[in-house]
Structures are given as C-alpha cells and as structure tokens.
Design an enzyme around this catalytic site. Structure first.
Site, PDB file in Angstrom:
ATOM      1  N   ARG A 129      10.224  -1.764  34.708  1.00 51.43           N
ATOM      2  CA  ARG A 129       9.570  -0.441  34.666  1.00 51.43           C
ATOM      3  C   ARG A 129       8.057  -0.607  34.626  1.00 51.43           C
ATOM      4  O   ARG A 129       7.389  -0.231  33.681  1.00 51.43           O
ATOM      5  CB  ARG A 129      10.121   0.347  33.495  1.00 51.43           C
ATOM      6  CG  ARG A 129      11.581   0.644  33.768  1.00 51.43           C
ATOM      7  CD  ARG A 129      12.164   1.492  32.723  1.00 51.43           C
ATOM      8  NE  ARG A 129      12.477   2.799  33.253  1.00 51.43           N
ATOM      9  CZ  ARG A 129      13.138   3.717  32.573  1.00 51.43           C
ATOM     10  NH1 ARG A 129      13.526   3.478  31.353  1.00 51.43           N
ATOM     11  NH2 ARG A 129      13.413   4.872  33.123  1.00 51.43           N
ATOM     12  N   GLN A 134       7.246   2.645  39.664  1.00 56.27           N
ATOM     13  CA  GLN A 134       7.535   4.039  39.292  1.00 56.27           C
ATOM     14  C   GLN A 134       8.147   4.854  40.431  1.00 56.27           C
ATOM     15  O   GLN A 134       9.046   5.652  40.219  1.00 56.27           O
ATOM     16  CB  GLN A 134       6.269   4.728  38.785  1.00 56.27           C
ATOM     17  CG  GLN A 134       6.069   4.502  37.297  1.00 56.27           C
ATOM     18  CD  GLN A 134       4.812   5.138  36.756  1.00 56.27           C
ATOM     19  OE1 GLN A 134       4.093   5.813  37.471  1.00 56.27           O
ATOM     20  NE2 GLN A 134       4.545   4.893  35.491  1.00 56.27           N
ATOM     21  N   SER A 140      14.507   6.985  35.870  1.00 57.09           N
ATOM     22  CA  SER A 140      13.634   8.099  35.478  1.00 57.09           C
ATOM     23  C   SER A 140      13.947   9.365  36.269  1.00 57.09           C
ATOM     24  O   SER A 140      14.081  10.441  35.686  1.00 57.09           O
ATOM     25  CB  SER A 140      12.157   7.741  35.690  1.00 57.09           C
ATOM     26  OG  SER A 140      11.752   6.816  34.727  1.00 57.09           O
ATOM     27  N   TYR A 233       5.453  -1.218  19.759  1.00 58.63           N
ATOM     28  CA  TYR A 233       6.918  -1.207  19.759  1.00 58.63           C
ATOM     29  C   TYR A 233       7.446  -0.692  18.431  1.00 58.63           C
ATOM     30  O   TYR A 233       6.791  -0.832  17.401  1.00 58.63           O
ATOM     31  CB  TYR A 233       7.471  -2.628  19.979  1.00 58.63           C
ATOM     32  CG  TYR A 233       7.213  -3.127  21.366  1.00 58.63           C
ATOM     33  CD1 TYR A 233       8.010  -2.696  22.425  1.00 58.63           C
ATOM     34  CD2 TYR A 233       6.169  -3.994  21.621  1.00 58.63           C
ATOM     35  CE1 TYR A 233       7.760  -3.133  23.712  1.00 58.63           C
ATOM     36  CE2 TYR A 233       5.919  -4.432  22.905  1.00 58.63           C
ATOM     37  CZ  TYR A 233       6.714  -4.002  23.943  1.00 58.63           C
ATOM     38  OH  TYR A 233       6.463  -4.429  25.207  1.00 58.63           O
TER      39      TYR A 233
END
Ligand code: NAD
Length: 370
Positions: A129, A134, A140, A233
C-alpha cells in the site's frame, strides 16, 4: 507468450462465485487495453451483473466469446474479481498471468493449480500500500463501496430516522451512530452516516484516525486508553487497558442506536470488540451491521451472511457488500486492475519487470529475494 506481431491476449470470464455481480473489465478499460495493442476476449454476459452489455464491450473493441474456455484458455493475461476455480486455472496456458483477488492460500487446490501451471499469479490483496500503488488498490476502492452500503443497510434496518427532524408531530432526535474501525470502509461509513444526518462517532486503535474522523464531521470516541506507540503504529494494549476499554465501550453502547463495525487486521480473524454482554446492554431497536463478518465479525453474535435478533437488537453480518454496488465497484475495480496490468504490458508485449516492487511483492508464490 503470444506469437511475434500479435498483441497480448487478455481474457475475462463471467464471475462464477455465488452472488458476485462485479466484473474485472469495463467497456472503458477494454477500450484502453485495445488501444495499448491488446486483443481482448470476454465471455458473453460477463458484465451483465454490473450493467455492462456485450454490445458495449464489442463497441470498445473487445471480442465477445461464447464461454469461459474461449475467453481464457489461450490468454496471456487473465483478469478477474474472485479467483477462477482450480479446474479453470489448470486449463490456462502455462505461464499465463492472472490478476485479481485470488486468495491463493484460502484454497489448497487453487494454490496447487497456480504452481503446477506455473502461472504468474498476482493476488491484488498482496499489493503493497505505497503511494504509487494507490491507483491499483482494489482493497481501498472496494472497501469504500462496502462502508457506504453498510450504512445504508443500517438505515434500512433501523426503526428510526437518521436525521433530526422538526415536524408538526414534534421533534425527532437524530440517531446516534458509532463506526468501529476507521480504515477506508469506516471513514466512508462516517461520511455516509453524516450525510444522512446522524450524530456520528468513530473509534479506532490508530490514534491518527481522530483527525480523519473529525475532518468528516464525526466525533472521535475516546475510551480513555491510547494505543499510540512509536513511529505512528498502534501498540499492543495491556490486559488491564483492554479490560478498561471494553468496560467503557459497553457503557457507551447503552446510548448508541446504530453500530457499524469495520475493524479488521490483515490476514487474521477480525478482533472481537462487541461482546454478547454488551449487546444485551443495548437498547431494543438498536442495530449492528458488522462488515467484518467476512473474517468472523467484530461482534460476538454476528452470523456471517445472516441477520439475527437478540434481545431486540438486530445484528446483521452482510457479505460481499462491494458486489451489491456492482456498477461503481466494477468501474473502480476495473480501473485498478487496468493500472496494474499496464505494469505487465510493455510495447504491446507481456513483460515482468521483477525490479518493480509492485510486481515482485504482489506475485504469488513469493519470489525468492537476492
Ligand atoms: P483494514 O480493513 O485492515 O482495517 C480497518 C480498520 O480497523 C483499521 O483502521 C484498523 O486500525 C482498525 N482496527 C483494527 N483492530 C481494531 C480494534 N481492535 N479496534 C478498533 N479498530 C481496529 O484497514 P484498511 O481500511 O484496509 O486500511 C488500513 C490502513 O491502511 C490505514 O492506515 C489506511 O490509511 C492505510 N491505507 C494506505 C493506503 C496507501 O497509502 N496506498 C491505501 C489504503 C489504506
């Protein structure tokens, strides 16, 4: 490989999975492939579920053929939404490229067919990703449709309005909607519920989603425990922190009318976030739509593919919601797939540039590095 002078042959069959209405090629992408020098064969009726006629593909320069075998068996590149059966894969030309949501590890026979036929399989769910990827990111684009539809299902099941209404019969207060998980589907769900006029809250373990939820007009539900770790994260919560988070969520759910669950962890069963006890504490007439049903569900009571009722609370676990918006889902999916397939087509010929990380990291079985 196609004979010298011939274009790359691209094949598309009708999707065989029950209930699957999407198609991996639209007349728009068919035209682009033909313009790039490809010869495109598509099985008759392949686009019907998504409102795309055989005639539209013909006008786009595609050849409409009678059955799946005629579309696929001598193709250099096969485009699909869900994986063809093991038998269909075995009938492909040795070394053909297959691009789609192939889930090769989910079915041993399918995996074996890919390796025995020496197919170049590109399961798009493995696509890294990155920013460059994209435009090819099918997870997505399809999650966007799923998040949208999940809210519409919730609105349909709920015995109430979503917006605030001031009427001659008095004022109706807006529904309180909580979106659990604020990835691509969750953020689309926040936006959709907001457009319907609900009071929307969102919740995720990734702290950066606070700003994303707020930018869509939602409120971030703060359960008093932050999972913010190093480098952006989320960190693992301690047992005490998790218990505290669950306690606060249970309390909060008592005042919520609609919950849409979208929380997932790639490659793992969905985290169980809403326990049976929490559902028992919710008001009768409340609705939970659990998009995570595909991977087991975020709610303990979710039955994948079913809508059940427990103590007056409706719990729906719809599957493959992207297919229920097949027209736009296919338009986006087909563009994603075209963009990925373009990496394989150089000067009208099929080429695999293994220095390109998008190919090298997506192909299955994994390539040995070094
Ligand atoms: P997903 O479908 O795997 O998960 C949905 C959401 O559930 C995620 O936001 C996750 O944090 C959340 N979640 C997991 N466990 C949870 C829990 N216990 N409680 C609450 N929420 C929980 O995710 P996705 O929609 O595929 O996207 C996830 C990430 O990938 C996001 O950071 C997104 O911005 C990123 N992304 C990047 C690109 C790109 O740069 N090309 C494209 C798409 C998505």
């Amino acid at each position: 490989m196609s004979a010298a002078g011939q274009g790359v042959r691209v094949g598309v069959a009708r999707e065989r999975a029950p209930g699957e209405r999407r198609v991996a090629l639209t007349p728009e992408t068919c035209k682009k492939l033909v313009a790039a020098g490809a010869e495109v064969r598509i099985e008759a009726g392949a686009g019907v579920g998504a409102g795309m006629t055989d005639e539209a593909y013909r006008q786009a320069g595609g050849q409409v053929v009678a059955d799946a075998a005629a579309a696929l068996n001598d193709a250099d590149v096969v485009l699909c939404v869900q994986a063809p059966s093991a038998a269909a894969l075995t009938a492909l030309r040795e070394g053909a490229a297959v691009v789609g949501l192939l889930a090769p590890q989910a079915d041993a026979e399918r995996g074996a067919a890919i390796t025995t036929r020496k197919l170049q399989a590109f399961p798009l769910e493995r696509l890294p990703r990155t920013t460059r990827a994209q435009a090819m990111d099918v997870l997505s684009s399809q999650a966007g449709m799923a998040g949208y539809k999940a809210v519409l299902i919730a609105a349909q099941l709920a015995p109430r309005f979503f917006p605030m209404l001031t009427t001659a019969a008095g004022t109706i207060r807006p529904s309180k909607v909580l979106i659990v998980g604020a990835g691509v589907a969750g953020l689309q769900a926040v936006a959709t519920a907001k457009r319907l006029g609900a009071q929307v809250e969102g919740f995720d373990v990734r702290p950066e989603t606070r700003e994303q939820i707020e930018s869509l007009g939602g409120k971030f539900l703060d359960l008093g425990v932050s999972a913010a770790g190093e480098g952006g994260y989320a960190r693992q919560l301690t047992e005490e922190e998790r218990a505290e988070q669950q306690r606060r969520l249970g309390e909060h759910l008592k005042g919520v009318d609609v919950v849409v669950c979208t929380a997932a962890v790639p490659g793992r069963p969905a985290p169980k976030i809403i326990s049976a006890a929490m559902v028992a504490g919710m008001k009768p007439g409340s609705v939970i739509v659990d998009l995570a049903a595909e991977t087991g569900g975020n709610c303990e009571l979710t039955q994948p593919g079913e809508t059940i009722e427990s103590g007056g609370v409706v719990v729906a676990g719809p599957l493959n919601l992207a297919s229920s918006g097949a027209v736009h889902a296919s338009e986006m999916y087909a563009r994603n797939v075209f963009n990925f397939a373009s990496l394989l087509l150089k000067d009208g010929q099929l080429q695999f540039d293994w220095d390109d990380e998008l190919l090298a990291r997506t192909v299955w079985p994994e390539r040995a590095v070094g």
